[in-house]
Write an enzyme that holds these catalytic residues in place. Structure first.
Site, PDB file in Angstrom:
ATOM      1  N   GLY A  10       0.814  -1.206   0.000  1.00  0.00           N
ATOM      2  CA  GLY A  10       0.000   0.000   0.000  1.00  0.00           C
ATOM      3  C   GLY A  10       0.846   1.253   0.000  1.00  0.00           C
ATOM      4  N   CYS A  16      -2.507  -8.974  15.030  1.00  0.00           N
ATOM      5  CA  CYS A  16      -1.444  -9.099  14.031  1.00  0.00           C
ATOM      6  C   CYS A  16      -0.241  -8.237  14.414  1.00  0.00           C
ATOM      7  CB  CYS A  16      -1.974  -8.692  12.658  1.00  0.00           C
ATOM      8  SG  CYS A  16      -0.773  -8.876  11.324  1.00  0.00           S
ATOM      9  N   CYS A  20      -8.332  -8.628   6.364  1.00  0.00           N
ATOM     10  CA  CYS A  20      -7.610  -9.049   5.162  1.00  0.00           C
ATOM     11  C   CYS A  20      -7.846 -10.502   4.797  1.00  0.00           C
ATOM     12  CB  CYS A  20      -6.116  -8.774   5.331  1.00  0.00           C
ATOM     13  SG  CYS A  20      -5.273  -9.846   6.529  1.00  0.00           S
TER      14      CYS A  20
END
Length: 383
Positions: A28, A119, A218
């Protein structure tokens, strides 16, 4: 609580000597600009893309993901333009065990987890950081909007981003002293719009300049969390009841609901007062979902477990502000650590607080720490 006035960090992004930096590049625009800024500051930067799925094509594509083959290629192209080495590291097994399986287990138990926070804790600043340090790197760089600042005592603190509209310190509230010592957030002091970040990427000839941001989770390919959980846990019909226990409808698995949810309840008849009803309680034991009026969601206090402190643990009771969701606002609380449990009381009642969510405490802009909500105390108890 009032901390000392922090000074701008002399940490990784402003270090007196060049550092060996491992830049986590998702594919990104934010992580690409962060890596470019770290390299421009004179650090020895290496880019790395984390392969988090054994089958990347099962993850999202295009604008909706951060874990696809397409994203790894975008990250590689950005690294080539910046002029830094680039690698892909396979952390799919760790991600599945520590994030995906945890996510499924939490929903199965009737709780509402935050996989992005998990995460950061388990993958980016644990598995990735440990491997980076073992290879001789000094810091891990990401595109998060937050700041590591050194206070008057020389201690590192995690603070909100300079631009509150982009602040991501909530999902970093799990980082401890050791992790903060090796964290670099080059975008944290940027008081610019996202459009200006994209313009900077364009000036740097980064092809991701116009790439849309990723959203949601995701590893859920189509954004259908309820369908994802049903595929893994199996459908299990149960009752939707009101506060008195009267049956209003059925569902295909209590795991598909979360506290405060309004849409998708599949209730056959309206409430007597004609007002909307919300999920008040989820009972995985008898597979029951209890619904009721919005005011029944008002929470005055909670208990949170598994606290993690961005510095020394606070001693005694204190007054803080708290954030309960990644994109939520702040609310004033009093909090005290008692036998490794965080006891929190709200100055004013708040709604939609679900067990499994993280509560992050702030002292001004400084992140004090976080904990996982275990139980809540409401103005009106659920029957």
């Amino acid at each position: 609580m009032t901390s000392q006035t922090p000074q701008r960090s002399a940490g990784p992004e402003k270090a007196a000597r060049p550092l060996r930096v491992l830049a986590a590049m998702s594919g990104g625009v934010d992580s690409a600009v962060a890596a470019a800024r770290a390299a421009e500051a004179g650090h020895d930067v290496t880019g790395v893309h984390l392969a988090l799925s054994a089958n990347p094509q099962s993850f999202r594509t295009g604008a909706r993901g951060c874990c696809t083959i397409e994203d790894s290629r975008d990250a590689r192209r950005a690294a080539d333009v910046i002029g830094i080495p680039f690698y892909v590291w396979d952390l799919a097994d760790r991600f599945r065990e520590d994030v995906v399986e945890d996510f499924i287990a939490e929903y199965e138990a009737g709780r509402t987890p935050n996989p992005c926070l998990r995460c950061n804790e388990k993958i980016k600043f644990a598995a990735l950081l440990d491997k980076a340090l073992a290879l001789g790197f000094d810091a891990v760089c990401t595109g998060h909007y937050a700041q590591v600042i050194v206070n008057g005592n020389g201690d590192r603190e995690l603070h909100r981003a300079a631009d509150m509209a982009k602040d991501q310190s909530y999902v970093l509230g799990v980082l401890d002293d050791r992790q903060l010592a090796h964290a670099m957030f080059p975008l944290g002091d940027t008081e610019t719009t996202k459009e200006e970040i994209r313009a900077e990427a364009e000036r740097r000839d980064l092809a991701v300049a116009k790439k849309p941001d990723s959203h949601d989770i995701c590893f859920i390919a189509d954004g259908d969390t309820q369908g994802f959980l049903a595929n893994r846990l199996g459908k299990a019909e149960g009752d939707i009841v009101d506060e008195s226990g009267a049956k209003l409808g059925t569902h295909e698995g209590a795991f598909g609901y979360t506290i405060g949810q309004r849409k998708g309840l599949r209730i056959g008849r309206p409430a007597p007062d004609g007002k909307p009803r919300y999920v008040l309680d989820i009972s995985p034991v008898d597979n029951t979902v209890t619904v009721g009026p919005a005011e029944a969601l008002d929470v005055t206090a909670l208990t949170a477990i598994k606290p993690r402190w961005c510095g020394a643990a606070p001693s005694g009771p204190g007054t803080y502000t708290a954030q309960l969701r990644a994109h939520g606002g702040e609310t004033e609380v009093s909090a005290e650590l008692v036998d490794d449990e965080l006891q929190v009381r709200f100055t004013e009642a708040v709604r939609g607080v679900a067990p499994g969510q993280a509560i992050v405490l702030y002292d001004g802009t400084r992140v004090v720490g976080s904990a996982t909500i275990a139980t809540t105390e409401r103005v009106a108890a659920v029957a």
